[in-house]
Design an enzyme around this catalytic site. Sequence first.
Site, PDB file in Angstrom:
ATOM      1  N   LYS A 153       0.844  -1.192   0.000  1.00 37.08           N
ATOM      2  CA  LYS A 153       0.000   0.000   0.000  1.00 37.08           C
ATOM      3  C   LYS A 153       0.881   1.245   0.000  1.00 37.08           C
ATOM      4  CE  LYS A 153      -4.273  -1.692   0.365  1.00 37.08           C
ATOM      5  NZ  LYS A 153      -5.379  -1.328  -0.542  1.00 37.08           N
ATOM      6  N   LYS A 250     -14.648  -6.202  -6.201  1.00 35.62           N
ATOM      7  CA  LYS A 250     -14.904  -6.409  -4.774  1.00 35.62           C
ATOM      8  C   LYS A 250     -16.358  -6.853  -4.616  1.00 35.62           C
ATOM      9  CE  LYS A 250     -10.856  -4.801  -3.344  1.00 35.62           C
ATOM     10  NZ  LYS A 250     -10.733  -3.462  -2.775  1.00 35.62           N
TER      11      LYS A 250
END
Length: 337
Positions: A153, A250
């Site tokens: 990230k 997702k």
Amino acid sequence: MEILLKKYVLKLKHAFGISRESYDYQDTLIISLSLNGKTGYGEATANSYYNITVEKMQQEITSVKKDIEKYHFTTPEDFHKWLTTKKLSNFSICALDLAANDLFGKLKNKPLYKIWDTTLDKYPVTNYTIGIASVEKMVEKMAEKPWPLYKIKLGTDNDIKIVQELRKHSDAIFRVDANCAWTAQQTIDNSKLLKELGVEFIEQPLKANDLKGYEKVKKESHLPIIADESCIVEEDVQKCAGSFDGINIKLTKCGGLTPALRMIKKAKKLGLKVMVGCMTESTVGISAIAQLLPQLDYVDMDGAMLLESDIATGVIIRENGKVVFPDIAGSGITLRV
């Protein structure tokens, strides 16, 4: 059908940091649907970016609980179509759809991947996510969890330096996810350096609606670009075709396995790579994602691996990335608590 809803607060092993937030706990909603002696389980996590709380989902689903109990369940597809008429958020629909698919598989006594005519002969290895923290802490997380594939990230003022430092400590494949934090030129410039550092692709570097920026990036980037926040629902797949190399689906955002299956087929027809990602779910949500593995190019299903303790049993991810599927049908889920 009998329906039950329960909120859980999942404690993470480490604070999970991305470009816009950091958290130590994840609120999640678990739904069970029971019929003819079988019970299916579904999950949807709270998400501040999409203004979703467990309480909001509970209120939505409770408002149609009596209708669900009266519903004549036949297939997940018909149930999902019916749910979309009830003005529920996609997160709520996801939890219900996952439970319906798990239930359907258990009623048919088959795992979902077999119902969908796929096999486990070949499937991608999940990445393990290293959230934003101090470089020392990120290195410590990698040392704690040796893994063949990491998602890093990013979205700081020192992103390249972070990857350079992490590369000193691992030969694993890296993926990076900037969560909308970069500009188009930053992405292009970073892509060359990141490719040299063994990065496989960049996920969602620009803001979700910056399609012109993504068109420029796609032409000039040295690495493939994968859409996440830019690809929420089925209609977004077509929009991403000219601006991205692939999409990250997702389940919570699109509304469950049922629409995800359609998104996968559409993306493949458009020549897009397909990834499915998680939202720090427990093994309930991760086991549902695992049923899609044979259809995917990439997967991010490490959510349960990031938890201090789990609330369910289902698929198990071994240290080498191999996924062990339980003998139980459906998504293979059993709730512990």
